[in-house]
Design an enzyme around this catalytic site. Structure first.
Site, PDB file in Angstrom:
ATOM      1  N   ASN A   1     -35.392 -20.353  70.588  1.00  7.38           N
ATOM      2  CA  ASN A   1     -34.545 -21.277  71.347  1.00  7.38           C
ATOM      3  C   ASN A   1     -34.633 -21.082  72.856  1.00  7.38           C
ATOM      4  OD1 ASN A   1     -33.154 -18.901  71.430  1.00  7.38           O
ATOM      5  ND2 ASN A   1     -31.204 -19.706  70.669  1.00  7.38           N
TER       6      ASN A   1
ATOM      7  N   LYS B   1     -37.041 -16.397  76.973  1.00  6.55           N
ATOM      8  CA  LYS B   1     -37.564 -15.726  75.786  1.00  6.55           C
ATOM      9  C   LYS B   1     -39.083 -15.903  75.656  1.00  6.55           C
ATOM     10  CE  LYS B   1     -33.231 -15.943  73.195  1.00  6.55           C
ATOM     11  NZ  LYS B   1     -32.614 -16.255  71.884  1.00  6.55           N
TER      12      LYS B   1
ATOM     13  N   HIS C   1     -31.667 -17.048  76.447  1.00  6.13           N
ATOM     14  CA  HIS C   1     -30.438 -16.361  76.051  1.00  6.13           C
ATOM     15  C   HIS C   1     -29.497 -16.353  77.253  1.00  6.13           C
ATOM     16  CE1 HIS C   1     -27.663 -13.317  74.541  1.00  6.13           C
ATOM     17  NE2 HIS C   1     -27.712 -12.806  75.764  1.00  6.13           N
TER      18      HIS C   1
ATOM     19  N   TYR D   1     -29.576  -6.470  70.784  1.00 10.53           N
ATOM     20  CA  TYR D   1     -28.965  -7.358  69.792  1.00 10.53           C
ATOM     21  C   TYR D   1     -28.209  -6.585  68.719  1.00 10.53           C
ATOM     22  CZ  TYR D   1     -31.244 -11.691  71.439  1.00 10.53           C
ATOM     23  OH  TYR D   1     -31.618 -12.805  72.155  1.00 10.53           O
TER      24      TYR D   1
HETATM   25  P1  CMP Z   1     -29.222 -15.736  71.402  1.00  9.07           P
HETATM   26  O1  CMP Z   1     -28.302 -16.559  72.208  1.00  9.07           O
HETATM   27  O2  CMP Z   1     -30.252 -14.943  72.110  1.00  9.07           O
HETATM   28  O3  CMP Z   1     -28.363 -14.752  70.473  1.00  9.07           O
HETATM   29  C1  CMP Z   1     -28.789 -14.304  69.226  1.00  9.07           C
HETATM   30  C2  CMP Z   1     -30.041 -14.983  68.771  1.00  9.07           C
HETATM   31  O4  CMP Z   1     -30.280 -14.899  67.387  1.00  9.07           O
HETATM   32  C3  CMP Z   1     -29.936 -16.474  69.044  1.00  9.07           C
HETATM   33  O5  CMP Z   1     -29.998 -16.732  70.401  1.00  9.07           O
HETATM   34  C4  CMP Z   1     -31.086 -17.000  68.218  1.00  9.07           C
HETATM   35  O6  CMP Z   1     -32.344 -16.791  68.852  1.00  9.07           O
HETATM   36  C5  CMP Z   1     -30.985 -16.066  66.996  1.00  9.07           C
HETATM   37  N1  CMP Z   1     -30.230 -16.683  65.917  1.00  9.07           N
HETATM   38  C6  CMP Z   1     -28.930 -16.990  65.883  1.00  9.07           C
HETATM   39  N2  CMP Z   1     -28.589 -17.524  64.709  1.00  9.07           N
HETATM   40  C7  CMP Z   1     -29.710 -17.547  63.968  1.00  9.07           C
HETATM   41  C8  CMP Z   1     -30.007 -17.987  62.654  1.00  9.07           C
HETATM   42  N3  CMP Z   1     -29.064 -18.508  61.850  1.00  9.07           N
HETATM   43  N4  CMP Z   1     -31.273 -17.868  62.214  1.00  9.07           N
HETATM   44  C9  CMP Z   1     -32.211 -17.331  63.007  1.00  9.07           C
HETATM   45  N5  CMP Z   1     -31.995 -16.889  64.283  1.00  9.07           N
HETATM   46  C10 CMP Z   1     -30.752 -17.012  64.751  1.00  9.07           C
END
Ligand code: CMP
Length: 137
Positions: free
Chosen positions: A112, A9, A115, A49
């Protein structure tokens, strides 16, 4: 044999963690069968998404995923989906196991670092969303 989509990311690309993350995939025995760096448009990020479109964090997630380039990877191996999820750790880095990619490189639940597809159906959608057949070796 299974394939999964991985994304380094924008936070991790900017922090120069791409090489370390790719190395972790390879060390874990996942083969890279497709890879490219792109800067997603808002439309591309929203489409990727779309399952989260009703979630309160959706707009922030799209803004984050379009703030800089990402590295897209198609990873292959036995049980690649679950193995990559183990390697990444919990969505929230605060809850991720020591040594996982999100523990090492993630800042918070949104930023984070990586993905990974969560199931065979999502992997098929996600790989097809970003790669065509000629881009997978
Ligand atoms: P990812 O695995 O890419 O899938 C969806 C993404 O949304 C996740 O990683 C995070 O980056 C984001 N995400 C999921 N839950 C939350 C949350 N509660 N608040 C903010 N971002 C979120």
């Amino acid at each position: 044999m299974e394939r999964t989509l991985g994304i380094v990311k924008p936070d991790a690309v900017k922090a120069k963690h791409t090489g370390k993350i790719i190395d972790a995939y390879l060390e874990a025995g996942l083969r890279i069968v497709g890879m490219k760096m792109v800067h997603l448009s808002p439309e591309q990020a929203k489409g990727f998404y779309y399952v989260h479109k009703e979630r309160p964090f959706f707009n922030d997630l799209v803004a984050f995923m379009t703030e800089g380039p990402v590295v897209l990877l198609c990873l292959e191996g036995e049980n690649a989906i679950s193995r990559n999820r183990d390697l990444m750790g919990a969505t929230n880095p605060a809850n991720a196991t020591e040594g996982t990619l999100r523990k090492r490189f993630g800042a918070n639940i949104e930023r984070n670092a990586v993905h990974g597809s969560d199931a065979p159906e999502t992997a098929a959608f996600e790989i097809g969303y970003f790669f065509n057949a000629f881009e997978l070796v």
